[in-house]
Design an enzyme around this catalytic site. Structure first.
Site, PDB file in Angstrom:
ATOM      1  CG  ASP A  93      -2.128   0.891   1.022  1.00  0.00           C
ATOM      2  OD1 ASP A  93      -2.887   1.079   1.973  1.00  0.00           O
ATOM      3  OD2 ASP A  93      -2.300   1.428  -0.098  1.00  0.00           O
ATOM      4  CG  ASP A 267      -6.326  -5.871   2.007  1.00  0.00           C
ATOM      5  OD1 ASP A 267      -6.843  -4.994   1.304  1.00  0.00           O
ATOM      6  OD2 ASP A 267      -6.153  -5.750   3.238  1.00  0.00           O
TER       7      ASP A 267
END
Ligand SMILES: CNc1nc2cc3c(=O)[nH]c(N)nc3c(CCc3ccccc3)c2[nH]1
Length: 373
Positions: A93, A267
């Protein structure tokens, strides 16, 4: 093996898609569940167990790794794959979401985010360019743009401001990322629960011709039906030949309903975090091993499973480990939960290939509510 990053659609069943992402570090079978390995480790697991469960890719976290041990240090040690001994794909991320949810003193300007580390109070500036640089130092295979995810509920002006800033940051991340054939930089759709803003964010990102697209700004406490409405408005505005990643999602039911609306990648910390708190996911629903009713139950979680944690240990033993705070309790339940999630994804992939996803989803849900014998 290939030196490029590419997505192939293998089958469709309604909006549900069965595909494959090919990368130089391996193939990702979609729909895919990506275990969260924030600091270069999937908590309470050995990475070869994570792999053996069918995980094709794990997540790393720019925010955590830049604070400790530091992106330059990881690069000096050969990058995250070498550091953590995970030779397969890693998605990282950009750090913006974690800044907003973890750090104190955070300021957002056109330039980027300024924040104080929750580890040692040090102040950091992170621009879109620096986020991409850090993800490059980590040698990440799939890098996320820096974005601003607003907490809901928020007013329409605020949501629009953050969505438009994120689009400008997407352009800057695309420029900073440049041309890296074996890697990808994904854009992130924002726009809160405003379906018009969602559509304009998705269309603007689609015009940037990126290698993949994430739907952000969700799994932040909104009701499931809001998430599903946003997906129904967003996915059709995204290119059908690129992967779609729904960030932070979710429960098994969230995953079924999101696959049904065209999502390819997921996720969630739920299987790992819940495992450490004594919660077991099974095909007959969830079991809280803290509950005294398990104290003398000699049955395993599921005798038909091929996962040792699920098949070989009694609920009584798991209850004992959880109640006495033994590390093995969290280890076995994390193992069980990731086995359950990856088993669910394999089940979903097979059902889409066979053109019977809707029926299979119904059968899976029915077994949850039939409850535990
Ligand atoms: C739990 N819910 C959740 N909603 C999210 C929304 C966003 C969002 O709008 N933008 C970004 N950039 N990330 C988000 C994340 C973090 C996902 C993640 C965690 C760890 C490693 C790699 C990736 C989210 N997670």
């Amino acid at each position: 093996m290939t030196d490029a990053f590419s997505f192939h659609l293998l089958a469709r069943d309604g909006e549900a898609r069965r595909g494959e992402i090919s990368t130089p570090r391996g193939t990702i079978r979609t729909p895919a569940f990506m275990p969260v390995g924030t600091g270069g480790t999937v908590k309470a697991m050995y990475l070869d167990q994570v792999r053996a469960l069918g995980s094709d890719i794990i997540l790393g976290n720019t925010y955590h790794l830049m604070l400790r041990p530091g992106a330059e240090r990881v690069a000096r040690l050969g990058g995250l794959h070498e550091f953590a001994r995970w030779p397969y794909p890693i998605l990282t991320d950009s750090g913006g979401f974690q800044v907003m949810s973890l750090s104190a003193l955070r300021k957002i300007t056109e330039k980027g985010v300024t924040f104080r580390s929750h580890v040692d109070g040090q102040v950091f500036d992170m621009s879109p360019e620096r986020s991409i640089e850090i993800q490059g130092l980590l040698d990440s295979d799939i890098q996320m743009q820096l974005d601003e995810c607003v907490a809901l509920p928020a007013d329409e002006k605020e949501i629009a401001r953050a969505m438009e800033l994120s689009l400008r940051w997407a352009e800057r991340c695309k420029t900073a990322f440049g041309d890296q054939p074996g890697k990808a930089m994904f854009g992130i759709v924002q726009g809160g629960d405003d379906l018009k803003l969602r559509e304009s964010s998705a269309s603007a990102l689609a015009a940037m011709d990126l290698k993949g697209y994430a739907v952000g700004g969700l799994a932040v406490g909104e009701p499931q039906e809001v998430m599903l409405e946003v997906l129904a408005a967003t996915c059709p505005a995204l290119p059908s030949d690129k992967p779609r990643y729904l960030m932070g999602v979710g429960t098994p039911d969230d995953i079924l309903r999101s696959v049904e609306r065209g999502v390819d990648m997921f996720d969630c910390v739920m299987p790992t975090r819940a495992g450490r708190h004594g919660l077991a996911f099974t095909r007959r629903g969830k079991i809280n091993l803290k509950n005294a009713r398990h104290a003398e139950d000699p049955r395993p979680l599921d005798e038909e499973s091929d996962c040792p944690a699920t098949r070989d240990y009694s609920r009584a033993y798991l209850h004992h480990l959880v109640k006495s705070g033994e590390a093995l309790g969290g280890m076995l339940l994390t193992w069980n939960n990731l086995a359950y999630y990856q088993g669910l994804m394999a089940d979903i992939r097979t059902a889409i290939e066979a053109g019977r996803f809707a029926e299979r989803a119904g059968e899976i849900r029915e077994e949850w509510v039939r409850g535990d014998m």
